[in-house]
Design an enzyme around this catalytic site. Sequence first.
Site, PDB file in Angstrom:
ATOM      1  N   SER A  82      -4.143   7.174  -2.922  1.00  0.00           N
ATOM      2  CA  SER A  82      -4.235   5.885  -2.250  1.00  0.00           C
ATOM      3  C   SER A  82      -4.765   4.815  -3.216  1.00  0.00           C
ATOM      4  CB  SER A  82      -5.092   6.030  -0.991  1.00  0.00           C
ATOM      5  OG  SER A  82      -4.886   4.952  -0.109  1.00  0.00           O
ATOM      6  N   ASP A 207       3.274   9.263   6.743  1.00  0.00           N
ATOM      7  CA  ASP A 207       2.240   8.319   6.307  1.00  0.00           C
ATOM      8  C   ASP A 207       2.445   6.951   6.961  1.00  0.00           C
ATOM      9  OD1 ASP A 207       0.368   6.786   4.907  1.00  0.00           O
ATOM     10  OD2 ASP A 207       0.809   7.746   2.989  1.00  0.00           O
ATOM     11  N   HIS A 235      -1.198  10.595   5.410  1.00  0.00           N
ATOM     12  CA  HIS A 235      -1.745   9.928   4.223  1.00  0.00           C
ATOM     13  C   HIS A 235      -2.633  10.839   3.370  1.00  0.00           C
ATOM     14  CE1 HIS A 235      -2.471   6.290   1.944  1.00  0.00           C
ATOM     15  NE2 HIS A 235      -3.778   6.422   2.063  1.00  0.00           N
TER      16      HIS A 235
END
Length: 256
Positions: A82, A207, A235
Amino acid sequence: MNNIWWQTKGQGNVHLVLLHGWGLNAEVWRCIDEELSSHFTLHLVDLPGFGRSRGFGALSLAEMAEAVLRQAPDKAIWLGWSLGGLVASQIALTHPERVQALVTVASSPCFSARDEWPGIKPDVLAGFQQQLSDDFQRTVERFLALQTMGTETARQDARALKKTVLALPMPEVDVLNGGLEILKTVDLRLPLQNVPMPFLRLYGYLDGLVPRKVVPMLDKLWPHSESYIFAKAAHAPFISHPVEFRHVLVALKQRV
């Protein structure tokens, strides 16, 4: 000088640095660190201002990358999840000689939606920034809940993320805000066309923060890179699918 919290474990002949995402800390990797440390010399890092890396204010992406690099091994596979994917990518761009391979996990070179580019609507990110000053613990928890939505193990995955956050003192509001500013403004789509090292991009099909529509777009933009999609992950594929995640990384090690 402020120090980055850094833990090294394992005896592998290849170094692997793991960079966590926004609002979290290196404890998020505990679900896979034992298994990975039997294949790699593993480096667990709290990004500046997060977890145990205290004393930092809000940093730009370039400043964050330089702070992390100061304590890093000479050469390693850099894996960023991320927000951490942007930090790892920045290091690959500015110090390619230090990066044996680049791995991004549930990350986007441009998190914010733009013209003909899927992503998080800028007003959603701005809303999170506004809410941080009102009730930042609840805002972080909302962001974490978004990360696991849709998976078969969504509740337990969300609990694992929340436990990671609560295990250590919360980051300062300006650090969290600075991280959101990076997610809102940074765009590395064109710079990453030219990275020279092996480049592996990992995604979760479910996600909600990094839409799967970006995968074929980046396959085309970055033909030298490889993509892999965890079919039932959101995610945080390393939490929901740790065994499959480990297999992918061990296979990469054998290629580099």
